[in-house]
Scaffold this active site. Structure first.
Site, short mmCIF file in Angstrom:
data_model
loop_
_atom_site.label_atom_id
_atom_site.label_comp_id
_atom_site.label_asym_id
_atom_site.label_seq_id
_atom_site.Cartn_x
_atom_site.Cartn_y
_atom_site.Cartn_z
N CYS A 2 16.92 -44.77 -19.86
CA CYS A 2 18.15 -45.25 -19.24
C CYS A 2 17.87 -46.42 -18.30
CB CYS A 2 18.79 -44.13 -18.45
SG CYS A 2 19.13 -42.68 -19.43
N ARG A 28 14.42 -51.10 -23.21
CA ARG A 28 13.92 -49.80 -22.77
C ARG A 28 14.38 -48.67 -23.68
NH1 ARG A 28 12.57 -49.60 -17.24
NH2 ARG A 28 13.32 -47.48 -17.16
N TRP A 75 20.25 -43.21 -22.60
CA TRP A 75 19.47 -42.64 -23.71
C TRP A 75 19.70 -41.15 -23.61
CZ3 TRP A 75 15.25 -39.43 -24.77
CH2 TRP A 75 14.60 -39.66 -25.98
N ASN A 100 19.88 -42.44 -13.48
CA ASN A 100 18.69 -42.28 -14.33
C ASN A 100 17.98 -41.01 -13.92
OD1 ASN A 100 19.18 -44.70 -15.54
ND2 ASN A 100 17.39 -45.76 -14.72
N GLY A 101 17.33 -40.35 -14.88
CA GLY A 101 16.58 -39.15 -14.54
C GLY A 101 17.33 -37.90 -14.94
N GLU A 484 -3.97 -45.52 -33.59
CA GLU A 484 -3.00 -46.51 -33.10
C GLU A 484 -2.30 -47.20 -34.28
OE1 GLU A 484 -1.45 -47.22 -30.59
OE2 GLU A 484 -0.95 -49.34 -30.60
N LYS A 488 1.71 -47.17 -34.90
CA LYS A 488 2.50 -48.40 -35.02
C LYS A 488 3.33 -48.35 -36.30
CE LYS A 488 2.41 -49.53 -31.80
NZ LYS A 488 1.71 -49.29 -30.59
N GLU A 491 6.18 -45.72 -36.05
CA GLU A 491 7.21 -46.09 -35.05
C GLU A 491 8.22 -47.10 -35.59
OE1 GLU A 491 4.74 -47.44 -31.62
OE2 GLU A 491 6.24 -46.37 -30.45
N HIS A 507 -12.09 -32.14 -45.36
CA HIS A 507 -11.71 -30.87 -44.73
C HIS A 507 -10.20 -30.65 -44.79
CE1 HIS A 507 -15.81 -30.38 -43.43
NE2 HIS A 507 -15.79 -31.59 -42.89
N LYS A 606 11.45 -47.46 -24.52
CA LYS A 606 10.26 -48.14 -24.00
C LYS A 606 9.63 -47.38 -22.85
CE LYS A 606 7.36 -51.54 -23.81
NZ LYS A 606 6.33 -51.51 -24.86
#
Ligand code: AGP
Length: 611
Positions: A2, A28, A75, A100-101, A484, A488, A491, A507, A606
Site C-alpha cells: 500500500c 509498489r 494491496w 498502511n499496515g 534467482e 525471476k 515472477e 534424487h 514491491k
C-alpha cells in the site's frame, strides 16, 4: 504494497499532486486506489479498482478540487479487491483516513464500535480507524487529540493520515511501524509513505519515527509528539534521489532499464571499497569493534535478498572463514532460536521495509543477539534504523517489482564485507586484497559485456515463452543464482520454474525431465564444472533441452538439444554476479514474448509490508 500520499497546498489543487504521487507509488504493487479532499464543509472522494489512471480520470470527470487531501493505493489484505474496501475510508462524513499496515485487534475494535452504533461498509481493518477517530473527534472537536486517543487503542504496525470535513487547514498523521515522511514546499506540505511520491515537488524531507503523531499545515509540522507523548522535532534532510531514476527514459520497462543500469549501479556501490578500501569503517564508525567482537554471522532476508545471502555464505565461509547461517526471515521469526551474542545478525533488503525481515531482526535482538548490520537500498528505511551498522547499496531507485540491480549490488556489498572480515581475521593477504580490488574494478565492464549478449538470450527466451515449466540448475556458489533465475522467470512470466543444485537431480527432479522441459544450467568454469557436465548428461539422456550459461574457457560444445551462451571471460570469485545478468534477461524477454505485465506482475508488490 500500500502507498500513502497527502497534501495541504495554499495555492494549488491537491488533486494534481495526489494522482501524480499515487502514480509514482504504483510500482509498489496495488489493486485499487482512491483520493479524498476536504472542501466546503464536505469530504469528497473518488475510488476505483484497477489502475490509478482510472481513478485519476474519474476524479477529473468529477472536477474534484481541494487544498487539502489524502490518497492511497491499496494491496488487499483484509477484504477483497472492491471499491468499498478501497481507501480513503470515511466515517460519518466527518473524517477520512488512509492507512498502511495492519490493525491486529481490528475485530475487537469493530465489535466495540458496532456496539456504539457505527455501521461498517467495508471488510477492512482500516475502517475501525476511521470510526474510532471520528468517535473521539465528535467528543473533543480536536483532530490531533482524536487521532492520539484512537491510536492508543490499536495494536499492530501502521501509518495513517487523517483529514476532517470541517478543517481545511490541518491534517494529522501518525506512524507506528510503517514508513511515513513529511515533505516541505513553499506554502505547501506533503506526506508520503515513500520519497518517490514527493520528489517531483520538493526534496526537503523529514522522516517520522515510530510512535510519532504530527499536526500539519501549509507551513509544515505545527506540532509533533513522540512515542512517549513528548513534544519532539524531526530533522529535515535533502533527498538525493534523482528524478531520472523514477522515469523510464528510452526503455520500455523499468525492469529492462534496471537490468541495463547494473554496470553503473555496481560501479557506484563498489566505489565504497575501491575508494575507501576494504575497511570496517565503511559499515559504521564503530564497525571495527563490532567485527572484532563476533565469531559468526546469521543472515536474515526474504526472496531475492535471501538468495544474495545464500551466495554470500559461500564467500564468507571460504574467504573470510567465518561461520555463516542463512535463514528465511519469515521462518526464523517463529521458531525457537538459540541466540548467541557473538553472532552478528545481518539483514538484507532492497526496500528496508519488508515486515518479515524487520520482525526477524527485532526477534533476534530480543533474544540477545548483540550486533546487527543492515544492507539496504533505501535511505532511512526501517531496517537500517533498527540496525547497529549499515551499508547502503547504491543501486538507485528500483521500480520494477522483480528485483535486479538491487540483487547484484547487494552481492557487491556482501563481497566487500567478506574481504573486510577476511582481512581483519588474517585470511586475506595484501596480494589477495589487491587481486579482489582489481576484480571488483573490472566487474562493471564484465557486466556490460554480458548485457551485449541480449540478442542471443532473446532468441532463447522465445522458446521459453511457450513452456509450462522450466528447471534451473547450478552447483556451489552458482546454485543461488539458479534459484534467482527460477524466481525471476516465475515472477514475471508465470511459468512454473524450480531450481536445484545439479547434484540433486537424480534424487527426484529428474522425473520431471522430458522434451518439454527446458533446463537452464549455470555452468561457469569452476572446480565443479565436470560434475555439472555429468549432471547435464543425465538431462540429455532423458530428452531434456539444455540451455547453458557458461564462460569462454569452459569447453562446451553446442549439440542437438544443448544450447550454449558464453559470457566473455571468467571473473573468478565474482562469477555469480556476472551469471545473474543472463537469467534476468531470459526472464525479461520471455515475459515480453508472453505479453505479461513485466513491471507489475500479478499478485506481487514491491515492498512487502504485511505478513
Ligand atoms: C524479487 O524479485 C521479489 N520481488 C521479492 O522476492 C523480494 O526480493 C522480497 O520481497 C524481499 O524484498 P526486500 O529486498 O525489499 O526485503
Amino acid at each position: 504494497m500500500c502507498g500513502i500520499v497527502g497534501a495541504i497546498r495554499a495555492n494549488h489543487n491537491v488533486v494534481d499532486f495526489l494522482t501524480d504521487g499515487l502514480e509514482r507509488l504504483e510500482y509498489r504493487g496495488y489493486d485499487s486506489s482512491g483520493i479524498a479532499v476536504s472542501i466546503d464543509g464536505k469530504i469528497k472522494r473518488v475510488r476505483r479498482v484497477g489502475r490509478v489512471a482510472l481513478m485519476a480520470q474519474a476524479a477529473k470527470e468529477k472536477n474534484l478540487f481541494g487544498r487539502i487531501g489524502i490518497g492511497h493505493t491499496r494491496w488487499a489484505t483484509h477484504g477483497g479487491v472492491t471499491e468499498p474496501n478501497a481507501h480513503p475510508h470515511i466515517s460519518g462524513g466527518t473524517v477520512a483516513v488512509v492507512h498502511n499496515g495492519i490493525i491486529e485487534n481490528f475485530e475487537s475494535e469493530r465489535q466495540r464500535l458496532q456496539k456504539i452504533g457505527y455501521v461498517f461498509e467495508s471488510q477492512t481493518d482500516t475502517e475501525v480507524i476511521a470510526h474510532s477517530v471520528n468517535h473521539e473527534y465528535l467528543q473533543t472537536g480536536d483532530l490531533f487529540t482524536a487521532v492520539q486517543a484512537a491510536c492508543k487503542r490499536f495494536h499492530g504496525a501502521f501509518a495513517i493520515a487523517v483529514v476532517a470535513q470541517d478543517n481545511t487547514e490541518n491534517m494529522v498523521v501518525a506512524r507506528m511501524g510503517c514508513p511515513l515522511l513529511v515533505a516541505f514546499g513553499e506554502d505547501e506540505t506533503f506526506i508520503a509513505s515513500d520519497v518517490s511520491a514527493v520528489i517531483a515537488f520538493t526534496r526537503h524531507i523529514a522522516y517520522l519515527e515510530d510512535g510519532d503523531i504530527a499536526l500539519l499545515s501549509t507551513k509544515g509540522i505545527e506540532k509533533l509528539i513522540d512515542k512517549d507523548g513528548q513534544v519532539a522535532e524531526r530533522k529535515v534532510k535533502i533527498s538525493e534521489l534523482s528524478l531520472a531514476s523514477l522515469e523510464l527514459g528510452p526503455y520500455s520497462h523499468f525492469m529492462q532499464k534496471e537490468i541495463h543500469e547494473q554496470p553503473r549501479a555496481i560501479a557506484d556501490t563498489a566505489e565504497v571499497f575501491l575508494e575507501g578500501g576494504f575497511e570496517p569503517e565503511n559499515f559504521g564508525s564503530n564497525a571495527r569493534e563490532v567485527f572484532d567482537d563476533i565469531h559468526s554471522i546469521k543472515i536474515l532476508a526474504c526472496g531475492t535478498s535471501y538468495y544474495s545471502a545464500l551466495t554470500a555464505k559461500y564467500w564468507l565461509e571460504s574467504i573470510a572463514k567465518i561461520p555463516t547461517d542463512v535463514e528465511i526471515a519469515s521462518e526464523y521469526r517463529y521458531r525457537d532460536v538459540i541466540a548467541d551474542p557473538k553472532q552478528m545478525v545481518i539483514t538484507i533488503s532492497q526496500s528496508g521495509e519488508t515486515l518479515d525481515t524487520m520482525e526477524a531482526l527485532k526477534y533476534a535482538k530480543s533474544l540477545g543477539h548483540k550486533h546487527s548490520l543492515s544492507i539496504c537500498n533505501v535511505m532511512e528505511s526501517a531496517l537500517p534504523r533498527e540496525s547497529e551498522l549499515v551499508l547502503y547499496t547504491r543501486a538507485g531507485a528500483e521500480i520494477g517489482v522483480a528485483s535486479t540491480k538491487a540483487f547484484t549490488t547487494q552481492l557487491v556489498v556482501l563481497f566487500g564485507l567478506t574481504v573486510t572480515l577476511g582481512k581483519m581475521r588474517g585470511h586475506v593477504s595484501e596480494e589477495q586484497e589487491q587481486h579482489y580490488t582489481e576484480e571488483l574494478r573490472q566487474l562493471p565492464g564484465s557486466i556490460q559485456h554480458v548485457l551485449n549478449l541480449e540478442p542471443q538470450i532473446t532468441i532463447w527466451a522465445q522458446k521459453f515463452a511457450s513452456k509450462q515449466s522450466a528447471l534451473f540448475l547450478g552447483r556451489g556458489i552458482h546454485y543461488p543464482i539458479a534459484l534467482e533465475g527460477a524466481l525471476k522467470l516465475k515472477e514475471i512470466t508465470y511459468i512454473h520454474a524450480e531450481a536445484y543444485p545439479a547434484g540433486e537431480l537424480k534424487h527426484g527432479p529428474l522425473a520431471l525431465v522430458d522434451e518439454n522441459m527446458p533446463v537452464v544450467v549455470i555452468a561457469p568454469n569452476d572446480m565443479l564444472l565436470d560434475k555439472v557436465k555429468a549432471n547435464m548428461q543425465e538431462v540429455g539422456a532423458r530428452g531434456g533441452e539444455l540451455f547453458v550459461f557458461t564462460d569462454l574457457d569452459s569447453n562446451f560444445t553446442e549439440d542437438e538439444g544443448v544450447h550454449v551462451i558464453r559470457t566473455p571471460r571468467h571473473v573468478g570469485v565474482l562469477s555469480p554476479i556476472v551469471h545473474t545478468i543472463p537469467v534476468q534477461l531470459l526472464a525479461y524477454h520471455a515475459a515480453l514474448a508472453r505479453g505479461t505485465d513485466v513491471d507489475k506482475p500479478r499478485n506481487l508488490a514491491k515492498s512487502v509490508t504485511v505478513e
